[in-house]
Design an enzyme around this catalytic site. Structure first.
Site, PDB file in Angstrom:
ATOM      1  N   CYS A 320      -5.725   1.293   4.511  1.00 37.19           N
ATOM      2  CA  CYS A 320      -6.961   1.317   3.724  1.00 37.19           C
ATOM      3  C   CYS A 320      -8.223   0.924   4.499  1.00 37.19           C
ATOM      4  CB  CYS A 320      -6.813   0.486   2.456  1.00 37.19           C
ATOM      5  SG  CYS A 320      -5.794  -0.976   2.583  1.00 37.19           S
ATOM      6  N   ARG A 349       4.913  -3.924   9.662  1.00 39.48           N
ATOM      7  CA  ARG A 349       4.809  -5.238   9.032  1.00 39.48           C
ATOM      8  C   ARG A 349       5.941  -6.129   9.514  1.00 39.48           C
ATOM      9  NH1 ARG A 349       3.264  -3.361   2.824  1.00 39.48           N
ATOM     10  NH2 ARG A 349       1.424  -2.137   3.429  1.00 39.48           N
ATOM     11  N   GLN A 367       3.676   5.194   4.974  1.00 37.94           N
ATOM     12  CA  GLN A 367       3.193   5.204   3.597  1.00 37.94           C
ATOM     13  C   GLN A 367       2.629   6.580   3.258  1.00 37.94           C
ATOM     14  OE1 GLN A 367       0.345   1.882   3.788  1.00 37.94           O
ATOM     15  NE2 GLN A 367       1.555   0.872   2.218  1.00 37.94           N
ATOM     16  N   ASP A 369       0.057   7.415   1.693  1.00 43.00           N
ATOM     17  CA  ASP A 369      -1.134   6.708   1.237  1.00 43.00           C
ATOM     18  C   ASP A 369      -2.232   7.688   0.845  1.00 43.00           C
ATOM     19  OD1 ASP A 369      -2.166   4.263   0.683  1.00 43.00           O
ATOM     20  OD2 ASP A 369      -2.270   3.575   2.758  1.00 43.00           O
ATOM     21  N   HIS A 371      -6.540   7.381  -0.751  1.00 45.11           N
ATOM     22  CA  HIS A 371      -7.628   6.593  -1.334  1.00 45.11           C
ATOM     23  C   HIS A 371      -8.655   7.532  -1.934  1.00 45.11           C
ATOM     24  CE1 HIS A 371      -5.827   3.740   1.564  1.00 45.11           C
ATOM     25  NE2 HIS A 371      -6.031   2.893   0.577  1.00 45.11           N
ATOM     26  N   LYS A 451      -3.917  -2.388 -12.075  1.00 45.84           N
ATOM     27  CA  LYS A 451      -3.082  -1.352 -11.468  1.00 45.84           C
ATOM     28  C   LYS A 451      -2.054  -0.819 -12.455  1.00 45.84           C
ATOM     29  CE  LYS A 451       0.311  -4.627  -9.591  1.00 45.84           C
ATOM     30  NZ  LYS A 451       1.195  -4.937  -8.446  1.00 45.84           N
ATOM     31  N   HIS A 497      -6.605   2.868  -4.671  1.00 45.92           N
ATOM     32  CA  HIS A 497      -5.447   2.997  -3.784  1.00 45.92           C
ATOM     33  C   HIS A 497      -4.336   3.654  -4.588  1.00 45.92           C
ATOM     34  CE1 HIS A 497      -6.861  -0.305  -0.978  1.00 45.92           C
ATOM     35  NE2 HIS A 497      -7.488  -0.648  -2.090  1.00 45.92           N
TER      36      HIS A 497
END
Length: 642
Positions: A320, A349, A367, A369, A371, A451, A497
């Site tokens: 992000c 991670r 991910q 991902d 946005h 969320k 997100h």
């Protein structure tokens, strides 16, 4: 004798949706009628039973083994565990279970009261020191709220207690002895730190009644057959190479083919739905992570920084912040919004070795991902769009049953009341427009925004957290993201997100277990296996392979060193959905004798007709129709002539 396609008097359809999954891929377990059993989330009373049973188990262990010190004993998805430190350097074993369960049953039969007590931090510390349990002191230090709550089992001198927030049943007699089972024991480092003490962890399960326990045990047995780690090795899909380090995934050719198909579908679906695909680096100057706040709030989950010409660089744990600085790279107007950026971004991670688990918990993962930067008035429509896309993508893989939770503002958060209220209502409005049932997790949102979390239910009734949609008021503020309004003023966009799979690795593991390795035709790493009956047809087999491969079919030719029955068995063990048997007769007529995995012979087809039919089936992923006549005894087909 196999009949020719000219006799087009019968047809058979191959369903590729989740309902008919086994008919296509030969995966009988995938259509099991999964018995719905309660969960901690939807049954608060079950959660009380499990939490109370954990305390009873700890009490029983300490009554049998005075050298045992208790540490933590949380509930988990299907039960609970408790960690014990054995001061005499021994370890608990499964052989101890019978004795421990007997002691637990005695405690339950006594119907001892379970009582909650509130004490000061100083009093809790005094009591812990008096029984010499140093792990409890560390737990006490981690508790930031007061008063400290303690739960007691029993009364008088025989009482047992532990630090706990609850909830619990009122007395041990409320626990169902015949619905409790000790399952396994394992070693676990204290706090997951391999430099700390090794503990004995007992896993157990508890249910309302023996019927639920029986249904759960049936599910566990089925889950063992579907273990993605076992199937991943058996089907040669992926590996974790310990020589390279734990939690790092190596994708083998067959697994890579499946992954590529998943990613291609994901990418195409996003482009069709108005997303732009972006790529960002794997590392960045650590100042970026300080700006985003990850360095302060997520440092324990990040790998150490590296020196690059005197500057500190950080391998990325999230995508992000990269998207934020890309947004800021240009002046934005309200006319530019919404911006939808998707990225299959690999992140890293730091997970302790004790927490790693196949593809489900790794250190490097990709991910899916995305946005969205949008205006406040666009938010509901954008969330609906995300939910529509989520439904489109998950249903492609056979997941159509969801558990959905809307999480609201927590006690500690950033942003005004109005922006929280508006965003929460936008999420709620999107769910209601979809007509989806959902629960409310009061205070369960992230500190930066509310969320929606979505769990998928698999073929044997388990739920898996995958998709999430999160509003973010924090990063636009931290990165000073703005746009010009129609009045010429400057405002901050709302940042959303969202992920649908969560991570490619974890979703792949879930998918393997959901279909027990029997991938649908469009995903199967080998869609067609050509089995030569005799060496004289090898050249013809490879000509067919070349033609099918050029058309886009993933195809292999068996080496032909084994007799035909073994070739077929090997193909079925490898979960290849379709086999083409080739003998001299097939070579002379330019045909293929087709078998379906687990279903026997289908009929004979010209190469061109077969390829056309198969491509149509792969393309629509719904139906594979052979218009050839079906052999009247498909379970015992005649072998093609040599």
């Amino acid at each position: 004798m196999l009949l020719r396609p000219a006799l087009k008097t019968m047809s058979r359809s191959w369903g590729l949706n989740s309902r008919l999954f086994s008919a296509v891929a030969g995966s009988e377990p995938a259509v099991l009628k999964a018995e719905v059993i309660p969960t901690n989330e939807n049954d608060p009373d079950l959660l009380k039973i499990r939490h109370s049973t954990a305390h009873v188990m700890a009490m029983a262990v300490q009554s049998l083994y005075p050298e045992a010190q208790v540490t933590i004993g949380p509930w988990i998805d299907n039960g609970f565990y408790y960690d014990f430190f054995m001061t005499n350097n021994t370890a608990l074993a499964s052989e101890d279970f019978k004795k421990i369960k007997k002691a637990m049953d005695k405690i339950i039969s006594k119907d001892l009261p379970i009582r909650r007590e509130e004490v000061s931090r100083e009093e809790a510390e005094r009591r812990i020191k008096s029984i010499n349990e140093p792990f409890k002191l560390e737990i006490l230090e981690s508790i930031k709220t007061e008063p400290i709550t303690i739960y007691h089992i029993g009364e008088g001198d025989d009482t047992w207690w532990d630090l706990c927030a609850g909830p619990h049943v009122e007395s041990t007699g409320a626990l169902p002895k015949k619905a409790i089972e000790l399952q396994s024991v394992a070693g676990a480092y204290w706090r997951g730190d391999e430099k700390r003490e090794m503990l004995s962890r007992i896993y157990a399960t508890a249910w309302h009644d023996p019927g639920q326990l029986k249904a759960y045990k049936k599910r566990v047995e089925e889950a063992k057959k579907r273990d993605h780690r076992v199937l991943g090795k058996k089907l040669d899909l992926f590996s974790i190479q310990e020589d390279a380090g734990g939690g790092l995934v190596f994708w083998h050719p067959k697994g890579s083919k499946i992954r590529a198909n998943i990613e291609d579908f994901w990418r195409d679906a996003h482009i069709r739905n108005g997303y732009d695909i972006v790529y960002t680096p794997h590392i960045a100057n650590v100042d970026l992570w300080k700006t985003s706040g990850h360095f302060d709030f997520y440092k324990e989950g990040m790998f150490d920084q590296m020196d690059v010409e005197g500057q500190e660089y950080q391998i990325k744990p999230m995508n992000c912040p990269f998207h934020c600085i890309m947004y800021k790279d240009d002046l934005r107007s309200y006319r530019d919004l919404p911006l939808r950026w998707g990225e299959l971004g690999t992140v890293y991670r730091y997970e302790r070795s004790g927490t790693l688990h196949g593809l489900m918990r790794v250190r490097g993962f990709t991910q899916d991902d995305a946005h969205i930067f949008c205006l406040p008035e666009q938010l509901t429509d954008e969330i609906v769009g995300v939910l529509d896309l989520t439904e489109e993508i998950l249903s492609k893989f056979g997941f159509t049953d969801y558990d959905i939770m809307l999480s609201t503002r927590p006690e500690k958060s950033v942003g005004s009341d109005k922006i929280w209220d508006d965003a929460t209502e936008a999420l709620r409005g999107a769910l209601e427009r979809k007509g989806w049932d959902y629960g409310i997790d009061e205070g369960g949102g992230a500190f930066y925004g509310p969320k929606i979390d979505l769990k998928i239910r698999d073929a044997i009734g388990r739920t898996w957290q995958c998709s999430t949609v999160q509003c973010d008021f924090n990063l636009p503020e931290r990165f000073d993201l703005t746009y010009k309004t129609s009045e010429g003023t400057t405002e901050r966009p709302i940042m959303v997100h969202r992920a649908i799979f969560g991570s490619i690795e974890r979703f792949f593991g879930i998918l393997v277990e959901n279909c027990a390795g029997d991938f649908p035709l469009w995903l199967a790493p080998v869609q067609l296996k050509i089995c030569p009956v005799t060496e004289s047809v090898h050249d013809y087999c490879h000509e067919v392979k070349a033609k099918a491969a050029k058309a886009g079919i993933r195809v292999e030719v068996d080496r032909g060193v084994d007799r035909l029955p073994k070739q077929v068995r090997n193909a079925e063990k490898g979960k290849v959905p379709i086999m083409a048997i080739v003998g001299v007769k097939e070579m002379e007529t330019g045909e293929l004798a087709i078998r379906r995995k687990g279903m026997g012979d289908v009929g004979s087809f010209t190469v061109d007709d077969f390829i056309t039919n198969m491509l149509e089936s792969i393309g629509n992923t719904k139906e594979f129709e052979f218009e050839g006549r079906i052999d009247p005894k498909p379970d015992k087909p005649e072998e093609p002539s040599e």
